[in-house]
Design a protein around this motif. Structure first.
Motif, PDB file in Angstrom:
ATOM      1  N   VAL A 152       0.829  -1.209   0.000  1.00  0.00           N
ATOM      2  CA  VAL A 152       0.000   0.000   0.000  1.00  0.00           C
ATOM      3  C   VAL A 152       0.864   1.261   0.000  1.00  0.00           C
ATOM      4  CG1 VAL A 152      -1.652   1.337   1.371  1.00  0.00           C
ATOM      5  CG2 VAL A 152      -1.977  -1.120   1.083  1.00  0.00           C
ATOM      6  N   GLY A 154       3.482   1.745  -1.567  1.00  0.00           N
ATOM      7  CA  GLY A 154       4.031   1.988  -2.898  1.00  0.00           C
ATOM      8  C   GLY A 154       5.546   1.976  -2.958  1.00  0.00           C
ATOM      9  N   THR A 179      -4.633  -6.328  -3.493  1.00  0.00           N
ATOM     10  CA  THR A 179      -3.923  -5.154  -2.978  1.00  0.00           C
ATOM     11  C   THR A 179      -2.749  -4.794  -3.881  1.00  0.00           C
ATOM     12  OG1 THR A 179      -4.528  -5.689  -0.692  1.00  0.00           O
ATOM     13  CG2 THR A 179      -2.646  -4.226  -1.011  1.00  0.00           C
ATOM     14  N   LYS A 182      -3.915  -3.106  -6.990  1.00  0.00           N
ATOM     15  CA  LYS A 182      -4.346  -1.730  -6.736  1.00  0.00           C
ATOM     16  C   LYS A 182      -3.173  -0.756  -6.652  1.00  0.00           C
ATOM     17  CE  LYS A 182      -8.481  -2.834  -3.980  1.00  0.00           C
ATOM     18  NZ  LYS A 182      -9.070  -2.703  -2.627  1.00  0.00           N
ATOM     19  N   HIS A 183      -2.080  -1.197  -6.051  1.00  0.00           N
ATOM     20  CA  HIS A 183      -1.024  -0.253  -5.682  1.00  0.00           C
ATOM     21  C   HIS A 183       0.280  -0.403  -6.460  1.00  0.00           C
ATOM     22  CE1 HIS A 183      -3.374   1.250  -2.285  1.00  0.00           C
ATOM     23  NE2 HIS A 183      -3.705  -0.001  -2.038  1.00  0.00           N
TER      24      HIS A 183
END
Length: 394
Positions: A152, A154, A179, A182-183
């Motif tokens: 998350v 990054g 996850t 998404k990131h």
């Protein structure tokens, strides 16, 4: 040594990467650039390169680098640590970074989320070498909440993702795969193929973690319904909630847990055609059939609910984060186009695909007719506006 020679040497000696780089963190330029001066008092104006002197990093950056190098050395053998010892070492390292960088983090060390919060606040100062080792240790010790925190934040490098995705697939961690999608900003075709195969043809024991993803979608859909029924909301927010509830309803109803996971892949702005096309071309017959069925579901949803559309503000205004991960109609069409382009011969030659394609053709035809009508109506509206403006002038 030329740049090409440096690259060639690095590629032929992978063992050298077991040592941390000299500058593993992003340096503070404010203390560097003002001190740079031309090496030559009277540089040649026609020269393309004029050497500079005065390069010196700040004392803070220098100490942060030293801390990271020492921690890197201590952490290289993650297999020798237990979970508690690993977390204790990681906390000590992050606390030293916090103190040296002067970052204020108001959280007690006894807090169950202490390490995760430290990573969220200080992850960018860890450096790519240490981050890779920490990630490796977290996966090996199955400290999944920290794996999520690293993803998350990054700060996970592209070179780490192939191994990470492979391990998450092995461990059946569908939630963490979502996850990562998404990131991660630079997932490659190999990682995408691995994820696609996992979601399109999941094993029985993979469904346990996929149910967790389904629960997240369900909670978001229920929250949207609750917001849409809340008459105390402002008029604009209430209208937004109603739009979001329709969007999340079509994204949730009728989709299997594995298909709900696919939503993230299809809607990600970090994944483009160049990365998806090679992955689609390597799917087997069963996987391709499941993908086509999934895309057909979406086409039928948008045909049945033409009022459904993106709600980009629902996440920030109403906390409906799932709205950001609902594939748009153009996402579905783009994906379908790639599937047809990359697998045209297989789709034509194998009769098992024909029924699915026939079903899809009817839906596409209906959507196309609707789009043409909408385009015609838009043209009429524009003409009416023009007539109205001209009439007003007269």
């Amino acid at each position: 040594m030329s740049l090409l020679e440096v690259i060639t040497k690095a590629a032929s000696n992978p063992t050298e990467h077991s040592c941390p780089s000299d500058y593993p963190i992003i340096l503070n330029p404010d203390t560097i650039f003002p001190n740079l001066k031309p090496k030559l008092e009277d540089p040649c104006p026609s020269s393309l390169v004029n050497p500079l002197i005065g390069w010196k990093i700040s004392e803070t950056d220098s100490k942060l680098i030293d801390i990271s190098k020492k921690f890197f050395t201590n952490l290289k053998n993650t297999k020798g640590f237990g979970k508690d010892e690993f977390i204790s070492m990681l906390n000590s390292y992050l606390e030293m970074i916090r103190d040296k960088a002067g970052v204020s983090i108001r959280v007690d060390s006894s807090d169950s989320d202490y390490t995760r919060l430290l990573i969220e606040k200080l992850g960018v100062l860890m450096g790519k070498d240490v981050t890779g080792l920490v990630l490796e240790g977290c996966v090996a010790l199955e400290i999944w909440e920290l794996v999520e925190a690293l993803a998350v934040s990054g700060i996970v490098e592209h070179s780490c993702y192939l191994n990470l995705i492979t391990r998450l697939v092995e461990k059946k961690r569908s939630d963490l795969l979502c996850t990562c999608i998404k990131h991660a900003f630079d997932l490659g075709p190999s990682e995408l193929l691995c994820v696609l195969k996992y979601f399109l043809s999941p094993s029985k024991d993979a469904y346990a973690s996929m149910v967790n993803v389904r629960k997240e979608w369900e909670n978001q859909a229920l929250l949207a319904i609750e917001k849409a029924s809340d008459n105390s909301l402002q008029k604009k927010k209430l209208a937004l909630a109603k739009e979001a509830s329709i969007l999340l309803m079509i994204a949730y109803d009728g989709f299997s847990p594995s298909e709900l996971c696919l939503h993230h892949l299809l809607s990600s702005s970090n994944i483009d055609d160049v990365m998806l096309a090679p992955a689609f071309s390597k799917l087997n017959g069963k996987e391709m059939t499941n993908l086509i069925q999934y895309l057909t579901k979406w086409l039928k949803k948008y045909e049945r609910f033409p009022q459904a559309g993106p709600c980009p503000n629902a996440s920030a205004v109403l906390g409906l984060k799932a709205c950001d991960w609902v594939p748009k109609l153009e996402d579905v069409v783009k994906c379908l186009g790639l599937v047809l382009d990359e697998n045209f011969s297989s789709l034509v030659l194998h009769p098992e695909f024909h029924e699915e394609l026939t079903s899809m053709e009817k839906v596409v035809g209906s959507l196309t007719a609707e789009a043409r009508l909408s385009f015609s109506m838009a043209g009429v509206i524009e003409k009416l506006k023009t007539v109205e403006v001209q009439g007003g002038k007269n």
